[in-house]
Design an enzyme around this catalytic site. Structure first.
Site, PDB file in Angstrom:
ATOM      1  N   GLU A 170       0.735  -1.160   0.063  1.00  0.00           N
ATOM      2  CA  GLU A 170      -0.059  -0.155  -0.004  1.00  0.00           C
ATOM      3  C   GLU A 170       0.872   1.377  -0.037  1.00  0.00           C
ATOM      4  O   GLU A 170       0.684   2.073   0.916  1.00  0.00           O
ATOM      5  CB  GLU A 170      -0.857  -0.090   1.170  1.00  0.00           C
ATOM      6  CG  GLU A 170      -1.958  -1.123   1.043  1.00  0.00           C
ATOM      7  CD  GLU A 170      -3.048  -1.127   2.351  1.00  0.00           C
ATOM      8  OE1 GLU A 170      -4.134  -1.630   2.172  1.00  0.00           O
ATOM      9  OE2 GLU A 170      -2.731  -0.355   3.106  1.00  0.00           O
ATOM     10  N   GLU A 354      -5.384  -8.339  -0.067  1.00  0.00           N
ATOM     11  CA  GLU A 354      -6.180  -8.140   1.310  1.00  0.00           C
ATOM     12  C   GLU A 354      -7.903  -7.745   0.710  1.00  0.00           C
ATOM     13  O   GLU A 354      -8.002  -6.891  -0.033  1.00  0.00           O
ATOM     14  CB  GLU A 354      -5.759  -6.914   2.020  1.00  0.00           C
ATOM     15  CG  GLU A 354      -4.403  -7.092   2.557  1.00  0.00           C
ATOM     16  CD  GLU A 354      -3.835  -6.020   3.347  1.00  0.00           C
ATOM     17  OE1 GLU A 354      -4.657  -5.132   3.593  1.00  0.00           O
ATOM     18  OE2 GLU A 354      -2.531  -5.835   3.504  1.00  0.00           O
TER      19      GLU A 354
END
Length: 453
Positions: A170, A354
């Protein structure tokens, strides 16, 4: 409660995984000669974590590896995504490897392999060594070179058995929340002066990917946090604000990997990124799969004229929310996947690295009937099936998270786990969603065998 599966079946070859990150579960922050990270520094700031909790001992997973491997194995997943903290393996972010710590992860990898589970390490899940941040952190190009050196150290220790790698987790959140508005470590408030961190993280990924492949890695990627951006209205101002946000959160991080170029920032009055000759070529050839984390859509409207940001984040109307207040809209994942594949015909295989949700749950040990989580996961799997039916190539699905954990600045107030953790005792208790995911994987395996794959 009976939870229906998608009317469109998922392909039998879809792989299944579950994920955690080191700082959120390990504890033992000073064990084996570990150094400090920007998250150690963040937690030490009074009031930085909403409930005053710390990551010590978190789930105590550094000392309870055997127990946690058994929980992973009990799900029947194909792979386990975990992270190896830079500050533990190479304290200070330079110099020789911390052999005691690397040996710990070597034993952990062996434990997974013995249970037939593919290890998928993430080399950077936000734990930048404090010394590197003091030298400029991700604002400095030198950090990319140091990260590649760290990747080489890790692969020297476990690369003979690990072939699937994530480099960086991320990067958008590091840029936007870590350096832009300061909600996360390193808690800088630079607004658009944070943008060089975009390029340096992507460059770090590319250089680390080269080091990993040189050591025999078969699959290397990073994972971007993506959101489907919804305009808050149909005015020109709302549409323009949504376009700016989509560029900054999504396309600034996807386009260099998938198209070899950055979006034009100058049209928004922002400076170009610090790209040197050869950088974009390295980034564009750096990923064997496209890792994607997805939790929720984001509704965006025109900003107040006095706001320094050119957009306003708005509630998404007419949808339920998670314990975090995040809107639940599974079709947003489908639509994002379909649009990404449409814009990038040569898109590599997608890994959903995720997907999950937090909901209010008891803090003490005990069985949790988390029907809301089961509904969330089931509906998002249905959305993936719908995207795949439209030609999107998704090869793996990963639930966040195996365990309830230390949820960054939200401490212990948000529980994402398939397994409940009592943070006072460390007792782990599988939730109803753990059983549901195990059964979903088992059904997929039976389908796989029935199809002869």
């Amino acid at each position: 409660m009976v939870h229906s599966q998608s009317a469109i079946p998922l392909p039998a070859q879809l792989r299944w995984s579950v994920a955690t990150s080191a700082f959120q579960i390990e504890g033992s922050r000073r064990a084996d000669g570990s150094g400090r990270s920007i998250w150690d520094d963040f937690v030490d700031r009074p009031g930085a974590v909403v409930d005053g909790s710390t990551a010590e001992p978190a789930c105590d997973s550094y000392r309870r590896t055997t127990e946690d491997i058994e929980l992973v194995a009990g799900l029947g997943v194909d792979a386990y995504r975990f992270s190896i903290p830079w500050s533990r393996v190479q304290p200070g972010g330079s110099g020789p490897v911390n052999r005691a710590a690397l040996d710990h992860y070597s034993r952990f990898v062996d434990g997974l392999l013995q249970r037939g589970i593919t290890p998928q390490p993430t080399l950077y899940h936000w734990e930048l060594p404090s010394e590197i941040e003091a030298d400029g952190g991700w604002l400095s190009r030198d950090t990319a070179a140091r990260f590649a050196d760290y990747a080489a150290l890790v692969t020297d220790g476990i690369g003979d058995r690990v072939h699937d790698w994530y480099t960086i987790n991320e990067p958008a959140m590091t840029t936007l929340q870590g350096y832009g508005i300061g909600d996360l470590a390193p808690a800088r408030r630079l607004l658009f002066d944070a943008l060089p961190t975009v390029h340096h993280q992507l460059l770090a990924h590319a250089w680390a990917a080269s080091a990993l492949r040189a050591a025999g890695a078969r699959r290397v990627g990073l994972t971007n946090n993506h959101t489907q951006v919804l305009p808050g209205g149909d005015t020109d101002a709302d549409l323009a604000a949504a376009h700016v946000y989509d560029t900054l959160h999504n396309r600034l991080f996807s386009e260099p990997l998938l198209a070899g170029t950055y979006p034009d920032l100058e049209v928004f009055g922002l400076p170009a990124l610090p790209v040197l000759d050869g950088d974009l070529e390295s980034i564009a050839s750096s990923t064997d799969f496209y890792g994607m984390n997805f939790y929720n859509p984001t509704t965006v409207g025109a900003a107040d004229p006095d706001d320094p940001l050119p957009f306003a984040l708005l509630p998404t109307p007419d949808v339920p929310t998670t314990g975090f207040g995040w809107p639940i809209m599974p079709e947003a994942l489908r639509d994002f996947l379909v649009d990404l594949a449409r814009r990038h015909p040569n898109l590599p295989p997608i890994v959903i690295a995720e997907n999950g949700a937090s909901f209010p749950e008891p803090s003490t040990a005990g069985r949790v009937e988390d029907d809301e989580r089961i509904g969330f996961l089931s509906a998002h799997l249905a959305a993936i099936a719908e995207a795949m039916a439209q030609g999107v190539q998704v090869e793996e699905y990963t639930v966040w998270s195996l365990l309830d954990n230390f949820e960054w600045a939200d401490g212990h107030t948000q529980r994402f786990g398939l397994v409940h953790v009592d943070f006072q005792t460390g007792i782990r208790t599988p939730k109803a969603s753990y059983d549901w995911y195990r059964d979903r994987i088992r059904a997929s395996r039976e389908n796989r065998r029935g199809s002869g794959r």
